[in-house]
Structure formats: C-alpha cells, structure tokens
Scaffold this active site. Structure first.
Site, PDB file in Angstrom:
ATOM      1  N   GLU A   1      -6.702   4.332   8.255  1.00  0.00           N
ATOM      2  CA  GLU A   1      -6.511   5.769   7.968  1.00  0.00           C
ATOM      3  C   GLU A   1      -7.758   6.358   7.311  1.00  0.00           C
ATOM      4  O   GLU A   1      -8.102   7.517   7.539  1.00  0.00           O
ATOM      5  CB  GLU A   1      -5.268   5.958   7.084  1.00  0.00           C
ATOM      6  CG  GLU A   1      -3.998   5.698   7.888  1.00  0.00           C
ATOM      7  CD  GLU A   1      -2.796   5.270   7.084  1.00  0.00           C
ATOM      8  OE1 GLU A   1      -2.820   5.374   5.835  1.00  0.00           O
ATOM      9  OE2 GLU A   1      -1.822   4.802   7.702  1.00  0.00           O
TER      10      GLU A   1
ATOM     11  N   SER B   1       3.800  -2.489  10.444  1.00  0.00           N
ATOM     12  CA  SER B   1       5.263  -2.494  10.612  1.00  0.00           C
ATOM     13  C   SER B   1       5.896  -3.831  10.228  1.00  0.00           C
ATOM     14  O   SER B   1       6.874  -4.265  10.849  1.00  0.00           O
ATOM     15  CB  SER B   1       5.647  -2.095  12.040  1.00  0.00           C
ATOM     16  OG  SER B   1       5.189  -0.786  12.310  1.00  0.00           O
TER      17      SER B   1
ATOM     18  N   GLU C   1      -4.974  -5.449  10.747  1.00  0.00           N
ATOM     19  CA  GLU C   1      -3.961  -4.419  10.956  1.00  0.00           C
ATOM     20  C   GLU C   1      -4.218  -3.708  12.288  1.00  0.00           C
ATOM     21  O   GLU C   1      -5.004  -2.748  12.343  1.00  0.00           O
ATOM     22  CB  GLU C   1      -4.011  -3.389   9.839  1.00  0.00           C
ATOM     23  CG  GLU C   1      -3.790  -3.962   8.458  1.00  0.00           C
ATOM     24  CD  GLU C   1      -3.278  -2.893   7.505  1.00  0.00           C
ATOM     25  OE1 GLU C   1      -2.168  -3.049   6.998  1.00  0.00           O
ATOM     26  OE2 GLU C   1      -3.976  -1.887   7.312  1.00  0.00           O
TER      27      GLU C   1
ATOM     28  N   HIS D   1      -9.308   0.722   5.315  1.00  0.00           N
ATOM     29  CA  HIS D   1      -8.021   0.967   5.974  1.00  0.00           C
ATOM     30  C   HIS D   1      -8.255   1.906   7.166  1.00  0.00           C
ATOM     31  O   HIS D   1      -9.076   2.817   7.083  1.00  0.00           O
ATOM     32  CB  HIS D   1      -7.033   1.586   4.976  1.00  0.00           C
ATOM     33  CG  HIS D   1      -5.635   1.592   5.502  1.00  0.00           C
ATOM     34  ND1 HIS D   1      -5.208   2.524   6.413  1.00  0.00           N
ATOM     35  CD2 HIS D   1      -4.586   0.766   5.283  1.00  0.00           C
ATOM     36  CE1 HIS D   1      -3.945   2.284   6.722  1.00  0.00           C
ATOM     37  NE2 HIS D   1      -3.537   1.213   6.046  1.00  0.00           N
TER      38      HIS D   1
ATOM     39  N   GLY E   1       2.717   1.850  10.967  1.00  0.00           N
ATOM     40  CA  GLY E   1       3.643   2.970  10.827  1.00  0.00           C
ATOM     41  C   GLY E   1       4.362   3.336  12.112  1.00  0.00           C
ATOM     42  O   GLY E   1       4.993   4.387  12.199  1.00  0.00           O
TER      43      GLY E   1
ATOM     44  N   ASN F   1       0.865  -1.180   0.000  1.00  0.00           N
ATOM     45  CA  ASN F   1       0.000   0.000   0.000  1.00  0.00           C
ATOM     46  C   ASN F   1       0.904   1.232   0.000  1.00  0.00           C
ATOM     47  O   ASN F   1       1.513   1.555   1.013  1.00  0.00           O
ATOM     48  CB  ASN F   1      -0.875  -0.037   1.264  1.00  0.00           C
ATOM     49  CG  ASN F   1      -1.701   1.223   1.427  1.00  0.00           C
ATOM     50  OD1 ASN F   1      -1.799   2.049   0.518  1.00  0.00           O
ATOM     51  ND2 ASN F   1      -2.299   1.381   2.597  1.00  0.00           N
TER      52      ASN F   1
ATOM     53  N   LYS G   1       0.120   4.264  -0.240  1.00  0.00           N
ATOM     54  CA  LYS G   1      -0.522   5.447   0.369  1.00  0.00           C
ATOM     55  C   LYS G   1      -0.283   6.683  -0.502  1.00  0.00           C
ATOM     56  O   LYS G   1      -0.239   6.573  -1.715  1.00  0.00           O
ATOM     57  CB  LYS G   1      -0.019   5.638   1.811  1.00  0.00           C
ATOM     58  CG  LYS G   1      -0.134   4.362   2.643  1.00  0.00           C
ATOM     59  CD  LYS G   1       0.079   4.591   4.104  1.00  0.00           C
ATOM     60  CE  LYS G   1       0.024   3.264   4.834  1.00  0.00           C
ATOM     61  NZ  LYS G   1       0.111   3.387   6.277  1.00  0.00           N
TER      62      LYS G   1
HETATM   63  C1  PEP Z   1      -0.621  -0.086   6.431  1.00  0.00           C
HETATM   64  O1  PEP Z   1      -0.839   1.109   6.538  1.00  0.00           O
HETATM   65  O2  PEP Z   1      -1.435  -0.817   5.841  1.00  0.00           O
HETATM   66  C2  PEP Z   1       0.599  -0.613   7.010  1.00  0.00           C
HETATM   67  C3  PEP Z   1       0.650  -1.879   7.300  1.00  0.00           C
HETATM   68  O3  PEP Z   1       1.607   0.290   7.227  1.00  0.00           O
HETATM   69  P1  PEP Z   1       3.076  -0.025   7.800  1.00  0.00           P
HETATM   70  O4  PEP Z   1       3.560  -1.282   7.142  1.00  0.00           O
HETATM   71  O5  PEP Z   1       3.897   1.177   7.432  1.00  0.00           O
HETATM   72  O6  PEP Z   1       2.923  -0.197   9.275  1.00  0.00           O
END
Ligand code: PEP
Length: 253
Positions: A100, A216, A170, A98, A176, A9, A11
């Site tokens: 966000e 992460s 997630e 997601h 992040g 992703n 973003k």
């Molecule tokens: C995400 O936003 O879907 C995600 C997993 O981000 P990150 O890998 O940066 O934690």
C-alpha cells in the site's frame, strides 16, 4: 533458529480508545492461551504507539512495531516520523515496503533501501514486505518480480544488518481480498526467497531469517500456512483488528 512471528498491521484503523481496548484484549488472550515460543508484533498507527506500547509492557511475547519510518534522520520533513522518534517510544520493529505504501505513496526500491538503513541505524528490526501483483503471477513472472524487489532493496545491506531483517511475502492479489495464496504457493515462494537470500548473504543467515506470509490470513487458514517448512508466521491485516481472530492465528503454530 529462526523466530516464529505473527505481526498485526492495524493500518489506518481504530480510535485511540479502541486501540487500547484491542491491545488489552490481545494481551490477555496471549497471556492466558499462548504457551509456545512465538513473537507477537503489533503495528498500530503512529499516534497510538506509545499508549499501545505501555499496555504491552510486562508481556514478553508482545512487541511494538510502526507501519512506516522516514528515510531521513531529522529536520524539515513535515508529517514524517524518524527512526529515533520511533525508538524513543519503545518501537522494536518497522514495517517497510508494504504494497500500500509502494502503491499510494510511490515508495520505490531506492527509498525503501534508505528506510531499511534508517531503521537499522536505530536498532529497529525491519519487516521488509515484497510480493507480486496479479498480472505478474498470471504471466508466471512472480519469482523474478519478487527476486528483483529483494535485490533492489536488500542486497546492499551488510551481513550484520541483514541479520536484523524479517521478510514478509505478501502477494498483492491476496491482500484484503479474501483470496489467500495456497499453502503450496506460499511455500514455493518462501523457499525461493530463502534461496535468493542465501545467495546474497549466506546460507546460515538465510536459514535464520523469519519469512512471514501475508494476504487474507485468518484463523481458518493460518494452521496450514504456518505448517509449511519455510513459512515462519504471518503478517496479518484485517484479522488483526479482531482480538479473537488474531489470538487464534497466534495459536496456529
Ligand atoms: C496486509 O495488508 O499486510 C495484509 C496481509 O492484509 P490482509 O490480512 O487484510 O489481507
């Protein structure tokens, strides 16, 4: 048998030129280094879908995704992108729900259900995201919280529709932040999700659903996470912006 999937992703990152370089590098690394049966999904920003998708053609491991979809079919919805538009530029998967988008764009369960229907109506495969904030984990309410997210946005789908769905767990506190769920925390939640899906749909459908871990995930922890019985791959944010890291994650099965 369920698919192993690694989805990147991107973003709101990269210019068009940078996006094309990144996908070319990933394409080459996947061609040269990945032998196993893994589906690699790439979700660039909307304006780059067609260009990035073109560079992925000819590599049957690579699949195009969008990061969002409108719940509406067409019409006066300024700034929105419909399922038919996504389909017409070669999109196959859509990330829906997601954290966000739930947080910054106030997407609620009902809206997400409509987005699932909009994607499925166009033959797009939803990657449905769920996951708890830290306070729910600390209050040991994480299973109920995720169970409700699944119930509220997925349980009204038909079995045929559900067959097209990928789920991504997630935990918000891991996105992040550099703080990953332990492989044990991931496994127990994935097993719980599969159990809930088996209750809502049927055991076979749940068994065949790919459940990805996100938060992460990086080349250093992917192998252990992906070795868990109910972890069928990852949804990768930050590490998907670096071709070497992303390819190494893809190779972690
Ligand atoms: C995400 O936003 O879907 C995600 C997993 O981000 P990150 O890998 O940066 O934690």
């Amino acid at each position: 048998m369920r698919k192993k999937i690694v989805a990147g992703n991107w973003k709101m990152n990269k210019t068009y030129e940078e996006a094309l370089s990144l996908v070319s590098e990933i394409d080459n690394m996947v061609k040269d280094e990945v032998n196993g049966d893994v589906t690699v999904v790439i979700a660039p920003p909307f304006p780059f879908l067609q260009g990035v998708g073109k560079l992925m053609q000819g590599n049957d491991k690579l699949h195009l995704a969008s990061q969002n979809i409108s719940e509406h079919e067409s019409g006066a919805y300024t700034g929105e992108v419909s399922g038919a538009m996504l389909k017409s530029v070669g999109t196959e998967y859509v990330i829906i729900g997601h954290s966000e988008r739930r947080m910054y764009h106030h997407e609620d369960a009902q809206t997400l259900y409509k987005k699932m229907k909009a994607a499925l109506a166009q033959g797009l495969k939803p990657i449905f995201c769920c996951g708890e904030p830290l306070e729910e984990r600390d209050a040991e309410n994480h299973f109920e919280y995720v169970g409700k997210q699944l119930h509220d946005s997925l349980s009204y789908l038909s079995n045929e529709e559900f067959d097209q769905v990928v789920v991504a767990y997630e935990p918000i506190w891991a996105i992040g932040t550099g703080r990953t769920a332990s492989s044990q925390q991931a496994q127990e939640m994935h097993a719980y999700i599969r159990e809930q899906l088996a209750r809502t749909f049927d055991a076979e459908a749940a068994y065949n659903t790919s459940i990805l871990y996100g938060g992460s995930c990086n080349p250093g922890n992917a192998k252990e996470l992906f070795s868990q019985e109910d972890v069928d791959g990852g949804l990768i944010g930050g590490a998907s912006l670096k071709s070497r890291d992303f390819a190494d994650i893809v190779k972690s099965f």
